[in-house]
Design a protein around this motif. Structure first.
Motif, PDB file in Angstrom:
ATOM      1  N   ASP A 178      -9.044   1.500  -0.919  1.00  0.00           N
ATOM      2  CA  ASP A 178      -9.100   2.801  -0.114  1.00  0.00           C
ATOM      3  C   ASP A 178      -7.811   2.235   1.119  1.00  0.00           C
ATOM      4  OD1 ASP A 178     -10.611   4.199  -2.156  1.00  0.00           O
ATOM      5  OD2 ASP A 178     -12.020   5.270  -0.990  1.00  0.00           O
ATOM      6  N   ASP A 179      -7.261   2.979   1.099  1.00  0.00           N
ATOM      7  CA  ASP A 179      -6.227   3.733   2.301  1.00  0.00           C
ATOM      8  C   ASP A 179      -5.027   3.969   2.498  1.00  0.00           C
ATOM      9  OD1 ASP A 179      -9.052   4.699   3.507  1.00  0.00           O
ATOM     10  OD2 ASP A 179      -9.411   2.261   4.821  1.00  0.00           O
ATOM     11  N   HIS A 223      -5.240   9.567  -1.015  1.00  0.00           N
ATOM     12  CA  HIS A 223      -6.643   9.746  -0.411  1.00  0.00           C
ATOM     13  C   HIS A 223      -6.587  10.887   0.437  1.00  0.00           C
ATOM     14  CE1 HIS A 223     -10.175   7.008   0.580  1.00  0.00           C
ATOM     15  NE2 HIS A 223      -9.036   6.656   1.472  1.00  0.00           N
ATOM     16  N   HIS A 235      -6.883  11.772   6.323  1.00  0.00           N
ATOM     17  CA  HIS A 235      -8.539  10.474   5.704  1.00  0.00           C
ATOM     18  C   HIS A 235      -9.631  11.399   6.967  1.00  0.00           C
ATOM     19  CE1 HIS A 235     -10.737   7.318   6.324  1.00  0.00           C
ATOM     20  NE2 HIS A 235      -9.971   6.435   5.244  1.00  0.00           N
ATOM     21  N   ASN A 293     -13.948   8.845   2.992  1.00  0.00           N
ATOM     22  CA  ASN A 293     -15.400   8.444   3.666  1.00  0.00           C
ATOM     23  C   ASN A 293     -15.882   8.784   2.141  1.00  0.00           C
ATOM     24  OD1 ASN A 293     -17.033   7.362   5.484  1.00  0.00           O
ATOM     25  ND2 ASN A 293     -17.851   9.549   5.812  1.00  0.00           N
TER      26      ASN A 293
HETATM   27 ZN   LIG Z   1     -10.804   5.052   3.433  1.00  0.00          ZN
END
Ligand SMILES: [Zn+2]
Length: 354
Positions: free
Chosen positions: A108-109, A247, A251, A288
Motif C-alpha cells: 500500500d501507498d 489507493h 489517502h 487505512n
Molecule cells: Zn495507505
C-alpha cells in the motif's frame, strides 16, 4: 512469566503446530477439501534494510526489514503458489479452482523503498506483486501527515536527550501532544495519538504539527528517507511485471468524504495510473482500510473489480471481491526471541489459524 520467556514459549508452540499442521498435518487435510478455495493476501507497506531503519519516520507497524522480506519471499516461493492479483482476479472471475496454497503479495501507498529494495528482491525471484498508489503523492516531495508528525516527535526526543530542551518543556504543548512525551509508555502513547488523529480533521492535525514545529524551529523533513515513488520508477516496475492498483488520490479516509468527493478520489487516481501505464486499472485498496457501502458503489460504477481491505483473514471463493481480506506484515509480527524473522511464526500465521 517474563516477556522473553513468553515469546520463547510462543515460538515453541508455533513450531510444534507447524510440524503437525504444516504442510502435512492440518493443512494437508484441509487443502484437498477446501484449500483450493483459499488465498492469503499479504499487505506490506515499506521495505527498508535493517541498517537504515533508524533514519525513517514511519510507525514500525508499516515497516518490514529487507532482510526479513527476502526470507519471507524464499519461504513463500518454496511453500506457496504466488499469484499476481490480476491472475487471482481472473481465476475467480472464470470460476476456476485456485492452485493449492495460494498467496498474493500487495503493497500500500507507493513508497520509494518498494522500488529500491522490494522490487529487486521480487525480480530476482520472479515473484509477482501489486502496488496500490496514493496518486497525489507519487512523483512529489509531499509526505503523509503521520510521517511529518512522527519526525517532529523524533526531533523532540533527540533534543531532550542532547539537553537542548528540557523534558518538562512538553507541558507547553497542547495536551494531546504533551501526553506523548510525559507518559511512561511513550511508544504506545504515540501510536494512540496517530490513531486518534486519523479521524480528526486536517485543521486539528496541522495545529498540533505547527505547535511542535514552532518550538523546534521548523526542522526540515527528511524526504530522501521517506519518499514516495515517482512515475518513472512506477513505469520501470510495470515493464517488469509489477501490477499497480489505486489507493485513492489523497489517502484521506473515504467514508468521511461526501459522495462526490469519493467518486473524485477513486476516478482521478484510476485515470492517472491508466494514463501513465497505458492499461486498465481495476483493483483498489482502501486507505487505512476504511470503507462503507457508498465507497463500494463508487468503485463499482468507476470500473473497479476488486478491492482490498485491512481486515484480517483468508479469502475464499465466497469472499466479496470488494472486501478482500489481507494479512499485515511488519518487522515485529514474525520476530522470534532473537528479534529476527521466524519462519515458524510466519508459517503459523499463514495457516489463518489465528
Ligand atoms: Zn495507505
Amino acid at each position: 512469566m517474563n516477556a522473553a520467556r513468553k515469546k520463547r514459549w510462543k515460538e515453541v508452540a508455533t513450531g510444534l503446530s507447524r510440524r503437525f499442521c504444516f504442510p502435512s498435518g492440518y493443512l494437508g487435510l484441509r487443502h484437498p477439501f477446501c484449500g483450493s478455495l483459499q488465498t492469503v493476501m499479504l499487505l506490506y507497506h515499506r521495505v527498508v534494510p535493517r541498517a537504515a531503519l533508524p533514519s525513517i519516520c514511519s510507525l514500525p507497524q508499516i515497516v518490514t526489514p529487507l532482510e526479513d522480506f527476502e526470507e519471507q519471499l524464499d519461504f513463500l516461493a518454496s511453500q506457496y503458489h504466488i499469484l499476481s492479483l490480476g491472475e487471482f482476479g481472473r481465476v475467480r472471475q472464470e470460476r476456476r479452482a485456485m492452485p493449492l496454497k495460494t498467496v498474493v503479495i500487495t503493497f500500500d501507498d507507493g513508497w520509494e523503498d518498494n522500488y529500491a529494495h522490494a522490487f529487486p528482491a521480487l525480480k530476482r525471484r520472479g515473484i509477482p506483486a501489486t502496488i496500490f498508489l496514493g496518486t497525489a503523492y507519487i512523483g512529489t516531495a509531499q509526505a503523509f501527515w503521520q510521517e511529518q508528525l512522527l519526525h517532529l516527535i523524533q526531533v523532540w526526543r533527540q533534543r531532550v536527550q542532547s539537553g537542548e530542551i528540557k523534558a518538562a518543556d512538553a507541558r507547553q504543548l497542547p495536551p494531546a501532544l504533551s501526553s506523548v512525551f510525559l507518559s511512561s509508555g511513550v511508544d504506545r502513547a504515540t501510536l494512540r495519538l496517530v490513531e486518534d488523529l486519523k479521524t480528526a480533521n486536517e485543521g486539528t492535525r496541522s495545529e498540533l504539527r505547527e505547535a511542535l514545529a514552532g518550538i523546534l524551529g521548523h526542522p526540515s523533513f527528511p524526504f530522501r528517507d521517506n519518499a514516495f515513488l515517482n512515475w518513472n520508477q512506477v513505469r520501470d516496475m510495470h515493464a517488469s511485471g509489477i501490477e499497480f492498483g489505486s489507493h485513492a488520490r489523497s489517502h484521506r479516509l473515504l467514508p468521511s468524504l461526501s459522495p462526490s468527493e469519493i467518486v473524485g478520489e477513486v476516478r482521478e487516481s484510476k485515470g492517472q495510473i491508466e494514463d501513465m501505464l497505458g492499461g486498465p486499472v481495476t483493483s483498489f485498496a482502501y486507505p487505512n482500510g476504511n470503507y462503507d457501502a457508498t465507497v463500494i458503489e463508487a468503485l463499482k460504477t468507476s470500473g473497479y473489480r476488486l478491492a482490498a481491505t485491512t481486515r484480517k483473514g483468508i479469502n475464499t471463493a465466497w469472499t466479496n471481491p470488494f472486501e478482500l481480506r489481507r494479512m499485515n506484515v511488519n518487522g515485529g509480527l514474525f520476530a522470534g526471541s532473537n528479534g529476527h524473522f521466524s519462519s515458524d511464526l510466519f508459517a503459523f500465521k499463514l495457516t489463518g489459524l489465528r
